[in-house]
Write a protein that holds these residues in place. Structure first.
Motif, PDB file in Angstrom:
ATOM      1  N   PRO A  25       0.840  -1.205   0.000  1.00 18.24           N
ATOM      2  CA  PRO A  25       0.000   0.000   0.000  1.00 18.24           C
ATOM      3  C   PRO A  25       0.873   1.252   0.000  1.00 18.24           C
ATOM      4  O   PRO A  25       2.006   1.234   0.502  1.00 18.24           O
ATOM      5  N   PRO A  26       0.367   2.353  -0.541  1.00 15.94           N
ATOM      6  CA  PRO A  26       1.115   3.608  -0.459  1.00 15.94           C
ATOM      7  C   PRO A  26       1.381   3.964   0.997  1.00 15.94           C
ATOM      8  O   PRO A  26       0.579   3.627   1.883  1.00 15.94           O
ATOM      9  N   ALA A  27       2.483   4.633   1.265  1.00 13.51           N
ATOM     10  CA  ALA A  27       2.847   4.987   2.641  1.00 13.51           C
ATOM     11  C   ALA A  27       1.789   5.849   3.310  1.00 13.51           C
ATOM     12  O   ALA A  27       1.620   5.796   4.528  1.00 13.51           O
ATOM     13  N   ASP A  28       1.050   6.631   2.529  1.00 22.50           N
ATOM     14  CA  ASP A  28       0.032   7.503   3.106  1.00 22.50           C
ATOM     15  C   ASP A  28      -1.379   6.912   2.985  1.00 22.50           C
ATOM     16  O   ASP A  28      -2.377   7.627   3.070  1.00 22.50           O
ATOM     17  N   ALA A  29      -1.474   5.590   2.805  1.00 25.61           N
ATOM     18  CA  ALA A  29      -2.770   4.943   2.634  1.00 25.61           C
ATOM     19  C   ALA A  29      -3.631   5.120   3.884  1.00 25.61           C
ATOM     20  O   ALA A  29      -3.135   5.002   5.007  1.00 25.61           O
ATOM     21  N   PRO A  30      -4.916   5.411   3.706  1.00 15.74           N
ATOM     22  CA  PRO A  30      -5.805   5.467   4.862  1.00 15.74           C
ATOM     23  C   PRO A  30      -5.927   4.069   5.469  1.00 15.74           C
ATOM     24  O   PRO A  30      -5.742   3.059   4.773  1.00 15.74           O
ATOM     25  N   GLU A  31      -6.223   4.014   6.767  1.00 14.59           N
ATOM     26  CA  GLU A  31      -6.375   2.732   7.448  1.00 14.59           C
ATOM     27  C   GLU A  31      -7.782   2.584   7.982  1.00 14.59           C
ATOM     28  O   GLU A  31      -8.365   3.534   8.514  1.00 14.59           O
ATOM     29  N   ILE A  44      -8.265  -5.149  14.328  1.00 10.09           N
ATOM     30  CA  ILE A  44      -7.726  -5.466  13.001  1.00 10.09           C
ATOM     31  C   ILE A  44      -7.533  -4.132  12.285  1.00 10.09           C
ATOM     32  O   ILE A  44      -8.457  -3.340  12.180  1.00 10.09           O
ATOM     33  N   ARG A  45      -6.311  -3.891  11.837  1.00  6.84           N
ATOM     34  CA  ARG A  45      -5.993  -2.672  11.085  1.00  6.84           C
ATOM     35  C   ARG A  45      -5.731  -3.055   9.630  1.00  6.84           C
ATOM     36  O   ARG A  45      -4.953  -3.960   9.356  1.00  6.84           O
ATOM     37  N   ILE A  46      -6.383  -2.315   8.742  1.00 10.94           N
ATOM     38  CA  ILE A  46      -6.295  -2.595   7.310  1.00 10.94           C
ATOM     39  C   ILE A  46      -5.778  -1.358   6.588  1.00 10.94           C
ATOM     40  O   ILE A  46      -6.348  -0.275   6.729  1.00 10.94           O
ATOM     41  N   ALA A  47      -4.697  -1.513   5.837  1.00  9.24           N
ATOM     42  CA  ALA A  47      -4.225  -0.437   4.964  1.00  9.24           C
ATOM     43  C   ALA A  47      -5.087  -0.506   3.710  1.00  9.24           C
ATOM     44  O   ALA A  47      -5.093  -1.508   2.997  1.00  9.24           O
ATOM     45  N   LEU A  48      -5.861   0.546   3.464  1.00  8.56           N
ATOM     46  CA  LEU A  48      -6.733   0.588   2.298  1.00  8.56           C
ATOM     47  C   LEU A  48      -5.924   0.908   1.045  1.00  8.56           C
ATOM     48  O   LEU A  48      -4.847   1.502   1.123  1.00  8.56           O
ATOM     49  N   ARG A  49      -6.452   0.519  -0.112  1.00  8.20           N
ATOM     50  CA  ARG A  49      -5.714   0.640  -1.365  1.00  8.20           C
ATOM     51  C   ARG A  49      -6.441   1.505  -2.393  1.00  8.20           C
ATOM     52  O   ARG A  49      -6.941   1.003  -3.403  1.00  8.20           O
ATOM     53  N   PRO A  50      -6.493   2.826  -2.176  1.00 13.57           N
ATOM     54  CA  PRO A  50      -7.117   3.681  -3.180  1.00 13.57           C
ATOM     55  C   PRO A  50      -6.384   3.646  -4.519  1.00 13.57           C
ATOM     56  O   PRO A  50      -6.971   3.973  -5.552  1.00 13.57           O
ATOM     57  N   LEU A  52      -5.572   0.950  -6.005  1.00 13.23           N
ATOM     58  CA  LEU A  52      -6.143  -0.181  -6.736  1.00 13.23           C
ATOM     59  C   LEU A  52      -7.636  -0.032  -6.977  1.00 13.23           C
ATOM     60  O   LEU A  52      -8.145  -0.476  -8.006  1.00 13.23           O
ATOM     61  N   ALA A  53      -8.343   0.544  -5.995  1.00 16.71           N
ATOM     62  CA  ALA A  53      -9.814   0.571  -6.056  1.00 16.71           C
ATOM     63  C   ALA A  53     -10.346   1.848  -5.414  1.00 16.71           C
ATOM     64  O   ALA A  53     -10.928   1.819  -4.334  1.00 16.71           O
ATOM     65  N   PRO A  54     -10.170   2.993  -6.071  1.00 18.08           N
ATOM     66  CA  PRO A  54     -10.546   4.264  -5.447  1.00 18.08           C
ATOM     67  C   PRO A  54     -12.027   4.371  -5.078  1.00 18.08           C
ATOM     68  O   PRO A  54     -12.359   4.907  -4.018  1.00 18.08           O
ATOM     69  N   GLN A  55     -12.925   3.861  -5.914  1.00 14.98           N
ATOM     70  CA  GLN A  55     -14.356   3.975  -5.608  1.00 14.98           C
ATOM     71  C   GLN A  55     -14.754   3.065  -4.444  1.00 14.98           C
ATOM     72  O   GLN A  55     -15.547   3.455  -3.583  1.00 14.98           O
ATOM     73  N   HIS A  56     -14.201   1.860  -4.398  1.00 12.34           N
ATOM     74  CA  HIS A  56     -14.514   0.933  -3.317  1.00 12.34           C
ATOM     75  C   HIS A  56     -13.959   1.440  -1.984  1.00 12.34           C
ATOM     76  O   HIS A  56     -14.631   1.356  -0.960  1.00 12.34           O
ATOM     77  N   LEU A 156      -9.360  -4.253  -1.995  1.00 10.80           N
ATOM     78  CA  LEU A 156      -9.393  -2.890  -1.482  1.00 10.80           C
ATOM     79  C   LEU A 156      -8.486  -2.650  -0.296  1.00 10.80           C
ATOM     80  O   LEU A 156      -8.396  -1.524   0.194  1.00 10.80           O
ATOM     81  N   GLY A 157      -7.768  -3.672   0.176  1.00 12.72           N
ATOM     82  CA  GLY A 157      -6.884  -3.444   1.308  1.00 12.72           C
ATOM     83  C   GLY A 157      -6.098  -4.668   1.699  1.00 12.72           C
ATOM     84  O   GLY A 157      -6.228  -5.744   1.097  1.00 12.72           O
TER      85      GLY A 157
END
Length: 193
Positions: A25-31, A44-50, A52-56, A156-157
């Motif tokens: 994930p990008p270093a500044d990915a939302p969690e 559970i902490r998930i690094a989101l992947r905008p 890969l899937a910005p709308q999701h 998405l993460g």
């Protein structure tokens, strides 16, 4: 920033060889931060992947920030496969859960955002119906690799903390993994940006 990068590196080092996410994930990915209660208790902490899937990712963030995910159960949990949650319509702990897994939010379904990112342990994917463009609010977290999902579902993460909590979530029964009795629940879901 350094702490987040160290956490990401540590999380990925815990994955078995040959079963790692393709990209980080990008270093500044939302969690997405999920407080789980039931047979499993913890975070559970998930690094989101905008990337890969910005709308999701935007949808999951919107639902989390509105409190829609708070009190939603893990309704489908299959050993060696995945734990599914996020049915904000029928999957509420304080409601009639007889239709859990059949609902979504009052927002429109999302178009598919498939990528080459593989479905391996800790990857978070968006659940959907038969149509590739039917994802809405439900998501699942992988216990193990499932390459047959690759390119068929939106990634998405990636879990960066709490795989031990994931492993303790109450398992379902039968072919569809429906959880009987009292399921584990996402007590609180928040976003760190």
């Amino acid at each position: 920033m350094l702490r987040r990068n160290l956490l990401l590196a540590a999380a990925f080092s815990l994955l078995p060889l040959g079963a790692v996410a393709q990209t980080q994930p990008p270093a500044d990915a939302p969690e997405l931060v999920i407080q789980v209660a039931g047979e499993a208790n913890g975070t559970i902490r998930i690094a989101l992947r905008p990337d890969l899937a910005p709308q999701h990712v935007a949808r999951v963030i919107d639902l989390a920030e509105s409190g829609a995910y708070d009190g939603v159960v893990f309704h489908r949990v299959m050993s060696g496969f995945m734990a599914q949650t996020g049915d904000v319509q029928y999957g509420r702990m304080d409601g009639d859960r007889s239709r859990a897994g059949y609902g979504g939010s009052d927002l429109p379904d999302l178009p598919a955002e498939f990528s080459d990112e593989p479905f391996v342990r800790g990857v978070v994917g968006m659940a959907r119906g038969q149509s590739p463009n039917s994802a809405n609010s439900q998501f699942f977290i992988m216990f193990d690799e499932a390459s047959y999902l690759n390119g068929q579902y939106t990634v998405l993460g990636q879990v960066i903390e709490g795989l031990d909590v994931l492993d303790q979530i109450k398992l379902g029964r039968g072919q569809n993994g429906a959880v009987q009795g009292e399921p584990d629940v996402m007590v609180d879901v928040s976003v760190v940006q």
